[in-house]
Scaffold this motif. Structure first.
Motif, PDB file in Angstrom:
ATOM      1  N   SER A 175       0.834  -1.214   0.000  1.00 55.56           N
ATOM      2  CA  SER A 175       0.000   0.000   0.000  1.00 55.56           C
ATOM      3  C   SER A 175       0.867   1.262   0.000  1.00 55.56           C
ATOM      4  O   SER A 175       0.357   2.355   0.129  1.00 55.56           O
ATOM      5  CB  SER A 175      -0.939   0.002   1.210  1.00 55.56           C
ATOM      6  N   GLY A 176       2.200   1.087  -0.102  1.00 56.12           N
ATOM      7  CA  GLY A 176       3.069   2.269  -0.155  1.00 56.12           C
ATOM      8  C   GLY A 176       3.957   2.334   1.072  1.00 56.12           C
ATOM      9  O   GLY A 176       4.200   1.327   1.745  1.00 56.12           O
ATOM     10  N   GLN A 177       4.438   3.546   1.356  1.00 56.67           N
ATOM     11  CA  GLN A 177       5.359   3.779   2.463  1.00 56.67           C
ATOM     12  C   GLN A 177       4.669   3.546   3.798  1.00 56.67           C
ATOM     13  O   GLN A 177       3.570   4.020   4.028  1.00 56.67           O
ATOM     14  CB  GLN A 177       5.836   5.238   2.371  1.00 56.67           C
ATOM     15  N   LEU A 178       5.320   2.809   4.723  1.00 61.89           N
ATOM     16  CA  LEU A 178       4.783   2.573   6.067  1.00 61.89           C
ATOM     17  C   LEU A 178       5.838   2.964   7.065  1.00 61.89           C
ATOM     18  O   LEU A 178       6.963   2.480   6.994  1.00 61.89           O
ATOM     19  CB  LEU A 178       4.445   1.101   6.256  1.00 61.89           C
ATOM     20  N   GLN A 179       5.475   3.827   8.005  1.00 61.02           N
ATOM     21  CA  GLN A 179       6.468   4.262   8.983  1.00 61.02           C
ATOM     22  C   GLN A 179       5.779   4.503  10.322  1.00 61.02           C
ATOM     23  O   GLN A 179       4.700   5.117  10.377  1.00 61.02           O
ATOM     24  CB  GLN A 179       7.131   5.559   8.505  1.00 61.02           C
ATOM     25  N   PHE A 180       6.339   3.987  11.393  1.00 62.73           N
ATOM     26  CA  PHE A 180       5.772   4.189  12.744  1.00 62.73           C
ATOM     27  C   PHE A 180       6.752   4.970  13.590  1.00 62.73           C
ATOM     28  O   PHE A 180       7.969   4.824  13.433  1.00 62.73           O
ATOM     29  CB  PHE A 180       5.478   2.846  13.410  1.00 62.73           C
ATOM     30  N   ASP A 181       6.233   5.728  14.513  1.00 62.63           N
ATOM     31  CA  ASP A 181       7.141   6.444  15.410  1.00 62.63           C
ATOM     32  C   ASP A 181       7.448   5.588  16.632  1.00 62.63           C
ATOM     33  O   ASP A 181       7.008   4.424  16.714  1.00 62.63           O
ATOM     34  CB  ASP A 181       6.550   7.820  15.803  1.00 62.63           C
ATOM     35  N   LEU A 182       8.155   6.176  17.618  1.00 61.22           N
ATOM     36  CA  LEU A 182       8.571   5.391  18.786  1.00 61.22           C
ATOM     37  C   LEU A 182       7.385   4.898  19.601  1.00 61.22           C
ATOM     38  O   LEU A 182       7.454   3.878  20.270  1.00 61.22           O
ATOM     39  CB  LEU A 182       9.500   6.239  19.667  1.00 61.22           C
ATOM     40  N   GLU A 183       6.264   5.672  19.521  1.00 62.87           N
ATOM     41  CA  GLU A 183       5.071   5.242  20.274  1.00 62.87           C
ATOM     42  C   GLU A 183       4.167   4.348  19.451  1.00 62.87           C
ATOM     43  O   GLU A 183       2.978   4.177  19.770  1.00 62.87           O
ATOM     44  CB  GLU A 183       4.294   6.468  20.756  1.00 62.87           C
ATOM     45  N   ALA A 188      -3.268   8.258   6.695  1.00 66.54           N
ATOM     46  CA  ALA A 188      -4.256   8.731   5.713  1.00 66.54           C
ATOM     47  C   ALA A 188      -5.151   7.565   5.323  1.00 66.54           C
ATOM     48  O   ALA A 188      -4.688   6.418   5.272  1.00 66.54           O
ATOM     49  CB  ALA A 188      -3.561   9.289   4.483  1.00 66.54           C
ATOM     50  N   TYR A 189      -6.446   7.882   5.102  1.00 68.67           N
ATOM     51  CA  TYR A 189      -7.408   6.824   4.779  1.00 68.67           C
ATOM     52  C   TYR A 189      -8.265   7.228   3.590  1.00 68.67           C
ATOM     53  O   TYR A 189      -8.515   8.419   3.377  1.00 68.67           O
ATOM     54  CB  TYR A 189      -8.342   6.554   5.980  1.00 68.67           C
ATOM     55  N   ASP A 190      -8.774   6.255   2.883  1.00 70.63           N
ATOM     56  CA  ASP A 190      -9.810   6.496   1.863  1.00 70.63           C
ATOM     57  C   ASP A 190     -11.160   6.462   2.563  1.00 70.63           C
ATOM     58  O   ASP A 190     -11.359   5.662   3.478  1.00 70.63           O
ATOM     59  CB  ASP A 190      -9.816   5.377   0.817  1.00 70.63           C
ATOM     60  N   VAL A 191     -12.104   7.307   2.110  1.00 69.12           N
ATOM     61  CA  VAL A 191     -13.484   7.250   2.637  1.00 69.12           C
ATOM     62  C   VAL A 191     -14.330   6.580   1.577  1.00 69.12           C
ATOM     63  O   VAL A 191     -14.379   7.035   0.429  1.00 69.12           O
ATOM     64  CB  VAL A 191     -14.014   8.654   2.965  1.00 69.12           C
TER      65      VAL A 191
END
Ligand code: SER
Length: 553
Positions: free
Chosen positions: A7-15, A22-25
């Motif tokens: 689905s593309g770039q995935l990145q999480f922060d420390l928390e 971002a989401y599709d409606v």
């Protein structure tokens, strides 16, 4: 974590929160779905892809969320208001009386929805306030030639031939036993209507504004004030002097000419002016009240029938008109025990007018008993040729009828209260119905007559002013008179010589005559004489050695 997935770039922060989520409606309907926009932390709901917006600054508080239209089940873009009123899938069958008179309340209409009028507008406004739609069809009830029997119409709702009855249906006890009514949307009550005619010209109408006592007291006060002013002026004003006959004329002429403020004699004494100014004020009030009362008497209308309300109508044996189809027939027969033979059904407004104008002697009716909303329309349409008499003798209202335990009756009651509170009920009333400009009640002729009760305060003030003025005047006269010794009234005043054995009575008569002569004298002469007298006294006193003065104090 930071990687590129399907689905593309995935990145999480420390928390462990997604960075730039971002989401599709999606608008899911049936088996498929449509994308109608996006949601992202920074842009909110939007039709633009969030990736293109990264880095741009938004004022999220002022932006309105924007998405493409949602297509709801049933292929509609109108947002549903909740659940649809469940009526086994068919629209509500609403019975509407097909009126032939007073069509402003409810009548047949050529264009959809097929009916129109005040009651329909109120019903539609109330339905639109419900949080769910009510599919409905209006069905006319009646043959179009005469008003339907309203109680039968309500019975049809109870028999499940209709789901509701909408119209000018009065809430009566009998009907509430069959159906559920909403709160009343219109106040109503039975009244008695009778014909009126202009009062006949009367050559003596000008006497009518005042009662007899009022005329007598007013006349007496004119004379009283004339006499008082004459007394107060007589000594100092040459216009109030002369031969007795002339003076009598002056009194009469002066007093009655104050009625038009046209008195020509001058008042010169302070007391005279005081009395006159108060009297002129009284005359002003009396004049204006007379004018106002005469105007109202000449324009007032008078009843032609002896019916003064429902009680006199019941006790008379005259025919009574009632509206065709209305509950009032049953009410008069069952509740007021009026013989059915006395009741005449009136179908149209023309029937109303003809029946009242003909009167009981020519096959008409003595009075009509009908509900106030109809009568208000009737009176304004007939330019106040008819009036109500007595009080509204029942209090009720009009409501919409539903089958027993229908949830709609409760919800519509709330909606009607809402309409009443926000003023829409009044607006719809003003759109369809004119309020009658005729004053509803007639005054009795005698009630218009002005009696002494309304004026005695004025007369009292004037009377007190006269009394005080006369008292002050006579006090002054007596003081002046005492400065003369009674046996030595000089000059023009006759010298009175009392016979030695004349007795007390003749002494009193003589001194009264003396006083009257003194009062009759011009004040200026009196003052002159007083001056002469005091200078004589001084001359007499100066040669004497004891220096005592004999002048009266
Ligand atoms: N309002 C009347 C009734 O309900 C009809 O005129 O009977």
């Amino acid at each position: 974590m930071n990687f590129t997935g399907v689905s593309g770039q995935l990145q999480f922060d420390l928390e462990k929160n997604l960075i730039q989520p971002a989401y599709d409606v999606l608008n899911i309907g049936g088996t498929g779905f449509r994308k109608i926009g996006y949601w992202s932390n920074s842009s909110g709901l939007s039709t633009t892809e969030p990736e293109t917006l990264y880095g741009k600054s938004f004022n999220t508080s002022t932006r309105t969320p924007h998405l493409y239209s949602v297509i709801w089940p049933g292929e509609t873009i109108a947002t549903p208001r909740g659940w649809v009123f469940p009526n086994n899938g068919r629209p509500l069958r609403i019975a509407v009386p097909e009126r032939v008179s007073y069509k402003d309340f409810v009548s047949k209409d050529k264009s959809p929805p097929g009916v129109r009028g005040y009651c329909i507008d109120i019903f539609e406004a109330a339905i639109n306030l419900l949080p769910y739609p009510v599919p409905r069809t209006y069905m006319l009830y009646g043959d179009g030639k005469r008003n339907p029997q309203y109680t039968d119409l309500v019975g049809q709702v109870a028999l499940n031939n209709f789901d509701a009855a909408v119209g000018d249906v009065t809430i009566t006890t009998n009907r509430t036993r069959m159906v559920d009514f909403t709160q009343p949307y219109m106040e109503s009550g039975l009244v008695v209507v009778v014909p009126v005619k202009q009062v006949k010209s009367n050559p003596w109408a000008f006497l009518k504004p005042f009662t007899i006592e009022m005329w007598l007291v007013t006349g007496a006060f004119f004379l009283l004030v004339g006499v008082v002013v004459w007394i107060l002026e007589h000594r100092i004003n040459h216009e109030f002097r002369g031969p007795p006959r002339e003076q009598l004329m002056t009194i009469f002429w002066f007093s009655f000419s104050t009625m038009f403020f046209s008195h020509r004699e001058n008042t010169v004494s302070t007391l005279g002016r005081l009395v006159l100014i108060i009297w002129l004020f009284v005359v002003l009030i009396i004049n204006s009240s007379y004018t106002a009362s005469l105007t109202s008497i000449l324009t007032v209308q008078q009843l032609t029938s002896r019916i003064e309300g429902i009680d006199s109508l019941i006790s008379s044996n005259d025919p009574i008109g009632v509206q065709d189809g209305s509950f009032s027939w049953k009410y008069l027969v069952n509740e007021l025990n009026i013989a059915e033979s006395r009741l005449v059904t009136l179908k149209t407004m023309e029937d109303y007018i003809k029946a009242l104008q003909d009167g009981p002697k020519r096959g008409g009716v003595a009075a009509i008993v009908d509900e106030l909303p109809y009568i208000e329309l009737f009176m304004s349409a007939t330019k106040c040729a008819f009036r109500t008499v007595g009080q509204e003798f029942t209090k009720s209202g009009w409501g919409f009828a539903f089958q027993r335990d229908s949830p709609l009756a409760v919800d519509l009651s709330t909606a009607i209260l809402q309409l009443s509170e926000n003023g829409d009920l009044q607006k719809i009333h003003n759109k369809w119905l004119r309020s009658s400009e005729c004053s509803m009640q007639l005054n009795e002729m005698d009630a218009d007559r002005l009696s002494l009760t309304s004026f005695w305060g004025l007369f009292l003030i004037c009377g007190i002013a006269c009394f005080i003025a006369l008292a002050v005047f006579f006090c002054r006269i007596l003081l002046q008179y005492r400065r003369f010794s009674p046996e030595t009234v000089e000059g023009d005043v006759e010298e009175i010589e009392l016979p030695p054995r004349s007795g007390r009575r003749s002494l009193r008569t003589a001194s009264f005559k003396n006083l009257m002569d003194f009062v009759d004298k011009k004040e200026i002469e009196i003052k002159h004489m007083l001056k002469r007298k005091s200078s004589d006294n001084k001359q007499e006193a100066s040669p004497s050695s004891d220096g005592k003065s004999h002048s009266p104090s």
